[in-house]
Design a protein around this motif. Structure first.
Motif, PDB file in Angstrom:
ATOM      1  N   ARG A   1       0.841  -1.188   0.000  1.00  0.00           N
ATOM      2  CA  ARG A   1       0.000   0.000   0.000  1.00  0.00           C
ATOM      3  C   ARG A   1       0.874   1.235   0.000  1.00  0.00           C
ATOM      4  N   ARG A   2       0.305   2.290  -0.504  1.00  0.00           N
ATOM      5  CA  ARG A   2       1.037   3.541  -0.594  1.00  0.00           C
ATOM      6  C   ARG A   2       0.097   4.654  -0.162  1.00  0.00           C
ATOM      7  N   TRP A   3       0.628   5.567   0.593  1.00  0.00           N
ATOM      8  CA  TRP A   3      -0.140   6.740   1.000  1.00  0.00           C
ATOM      9  C   TRP A   3       0.498   7.947   0.347  1.00  0.00           C
ATOM     10  N   ILE A   4      -0.332   8.839  -0.133  1.00  0.00           N
ATOM     11  CA  ILE A   4       0.164  10.004  -0.859  1.00  0.00           C
ATOM     12  C   ILE A   4      -0.064  11.243  -0.014  1.00  0.00           C
ATOM     13  N   LEU A   5       1.020  11.936   0.262  1.00  0.00           N
ATOM     14  CA  LEU A   5       0.967  13.175   1.034  1.00  0.00           C
ATOM     15  C   LEU A   5       0.888  14.327   0.052  1.00  0.00           C
ATOM     16  N   ASP A   6      -0.280  14.940  -0.015  1.00  0.00           N
ATOM     17  CA  ASP A   6      -0.473  16.085  -0.896  1.00  0.00           C
ATOM     18  C   ASP A   6      -0.279  17.364  -0.109  1.00  0.00           C
ATOM     19  N   GLY A   7       0.114  18.380  -0.807  1.00  0.00           N
ATOM     20  CA  GLY A   7       0.243  19.688  -0.169  1.00  0.00           C
ATOM     21  C   GLY A   7       1.187  20.560  -0.954  1.00  0.00           C
ATOM     22  N   CYS A   8       1.177  21.827  -0.613  1.00  0.00           N
ATOM     23  CA  CYS A   8       2.101  22.753  -1.275  1.00  0.00           C
ATOM     24  C   CYS A   8       3.468  22.610  -0.608  1.00  0.00           C
ATOM     25  N   LYS A   9       4.472  23.257  -1.170  1.00  0.00           N
ATOM     26  CA  LYS A   9       5.847  23.132  -0.691  1.00  0.00           C
ATOM     27  C   LYS A   9       5.957  23.498   0.792  1.00  0.00           C
ATOM     28  N   GLU A  11       3.714  23.349   3.147  1.00  0.00           N
ATOM     29  CA  GLU A  11       3.106  22.309   3.992  1.00  0.00           C
ATOM     30  C   GLU A  11       4.006  21.081   4.069  1.00  0.00           C
ATOM     31  N   LEU A  12       4.565  20.688   2.952  1.00  0.00           N
ATOM     32  CA  LEU A  12       5.392  19.487   2.917  1.00  0.00           C
ATOM     33  C   LEU A  12       6.688  19.655   3.712  1.00  0.00           C
ATOM     34  N   ASP A  20       1.490  14.875  11.477  1.00  0.00           N
ATOM     35  CA  ASP A  20       0.054  14.588  11.582  1.00  0.00           C
ATOM     36  C   ASP A  20      -0.379  13.570  10.520  1.00  0.00           C
ATOM     37  N   PHE A  21       0.172  13.701   9.326  1.00  0.00           N
ATOM     38  CA  PHE A  21      -0.135  12.764   8.249  1.00  0.00           C
ATOM     39  C   PHE A  21       0.329  11.356   8.625  1.00  0.00           C
ATOM     40  N   VAL A  22       1.552  11.232   9.116  1.00  0.00           N
ATOM     41  CA  VAL A  22       2.101   9.936   9.510  1.00  0.00           C
ATOM     42  C   VAL A  22       1.255   9.336  10.631  1.00  0.00           C
ATOM     43  N   LYS A  23       0.836  10.138  11.578  1.00  0.00           N
ATOM     44  CA  LYS A  23      -0.008   9.648  12.680  1.00  0.00           C
ATOM     45  C   LYS A  23      -1.335   9.101  12.142  1.00  0.00           C
ATOM     46  N   ARG A  24      -1.941   9.816  11.168  1.00  0.00           N
ATOM     47  CA  ARG A  24      -3.202   9.334  10.582  1.00  0.00           C
ATOM     48  C   ARG A  24      -2.994   7.998   9.862  1.00  0.00           C
ATOM     49  N   GLY A  28      -4.573   4.311  11.033  1.00  0.00           N
ATOM     50  CA  GLY A  28      -5.551   3.763  10.093  1.00  0.00           C
ATOM     51  C   GLY A  28      -6.632   4.739   9.696  1.00  0.00           C
ATOM     52  N   LYS A  29      -6.378   6.024   9.863  1.00  0.00           N
ATOM     53  CA  LYS A  29      -7.378   7.050   9.555  1.00  0.00           C
ATOM     54  C   LYS A  29      -7.110   7.738   8.218  1.00  0.00           C
ATOM     55  N   GLU A  30      -6.057   7.335   7.534  1.00  0.00           N
ATOM     56  CA  GLU A  30      -5.712   7.937   6.243  1.00  0.00           C
ATOM     57  C   GLU A  30      -5.869   6.868   5.177  1.00  0.00           C
ATOM     58  N   ASP A  31      -6.711   7.144   4.176  1.00  0.00           N
ATOM     59  CA  ASP A  31      -6.881   6.192   3.076  1.00  0.00           C
ATOM     60  C   ASP A  31      -5.598   6.104   2.275  1.00  0.00           C
ATOM     61  N   PHE A  32      -5.311   4.895   1.792  1.00  0.00           N
ATOM     62  CA  PHE A  32      -4.118   4.772   0.966  1.00  0.00           C
ATOM     63  C   PHE A  32      -4.388   5.377  -0.411  1.00  0.00           C
ATOM     64  N   GLY A  33      -3.338   5.821  -1.045  1.00  0.00           N
ATOM     65  CA  GLY A  33      -3.467   6.526  -2.315  1.00  0.00           C
ATOM     66  C   GLY A  33      -3.489   5.587  -3.500  1.00  0.00           C
TER      67      GLY A  33
END
Length: 170
Positions: A1-9, A11-12, A20-24, A28-33
């Motif tokens: 599985r892969r999770w995609i972290l979206d955001g502007c420069k 934010e990244l 916060d993204f890693v914690k989600r 199990g609160k972040e859908d995989f991309g």
């Protein structure tokens, strides 16, 4: 599985945003991309349409129409030879409940509902709201494709008369 972290420069590069993204993800609160060719880049004009991973479920699995999907790549010689045949077949059957798509396996993640593919092109047929596809493994020509579809679709149809050479060259 892969999770995609979206955001502007900004934010990244922000520790809290990334943390916060890693914690989600861990919780199990972040859908995989799912990597999917953007809808605006899809060739979706004509009877043979391109489909991306993000449209697959709605257009194929949840469709009440019968759907033939060709899984292709840009480098595959046989895929390139197949597209005119698929386009001609789709044109012949465009007034039926049969839909025709091609799926670029290089630009999209493979949907989980697709069986393992061991070579290209791979053709699978979903017969009206059926989750399990049927693999097409016969000669890749118009009469054989039509016969296969007629034998597996839920809604019968009449095939218009055609000249195979003329219709493939359209």
């Amino acid at each position: 599985r892969r999770w995609i972290l979206d955001g502007c420069k900004d934010e990244l590069l922000n520790y809290t945003y990334v943390s916060d993204f890693v914690k989600r993800v861990v919780d199990g609160k972040e859908d995989f991309g799912l990597i999917s060719k953007p809808k605006y880049d899809l060739n979706d004009r004509g009877p043979l349409r391109e489909i991306g991973a993000s449209q697959f479920k709605a257009s194929v699995i949840e469709s009440t129409d019968s759907v033939l999907v060709a899984f292709t790549t840009s480098w595959c010689y046989h895929c390139k030879k197949l597209k005119p045949v698929l386009n001609a077949t789709a044109k012949l059957l465009e007034n039926t409940t049969n839909k025709f798509y091609f799926f670029d396996c290089e630009s999209n993640d493979m949907p989980s509902c697709v069986p393992e593919i061991d070579g290209y092109p791979a053709l699978f047929f979903w017969s009206g709201n059926k989750s399990e596809p049927i693999e097409f493994e016969d000669s890749r020509n118009i009469p054989t494709l039509i016969e296969f579809i007629k034998n597996h679709t839920k809604v019968d149809f009449i095939v218009p008369e055609y000249n195979e050479t003329e219709i493939v060259n359209m």
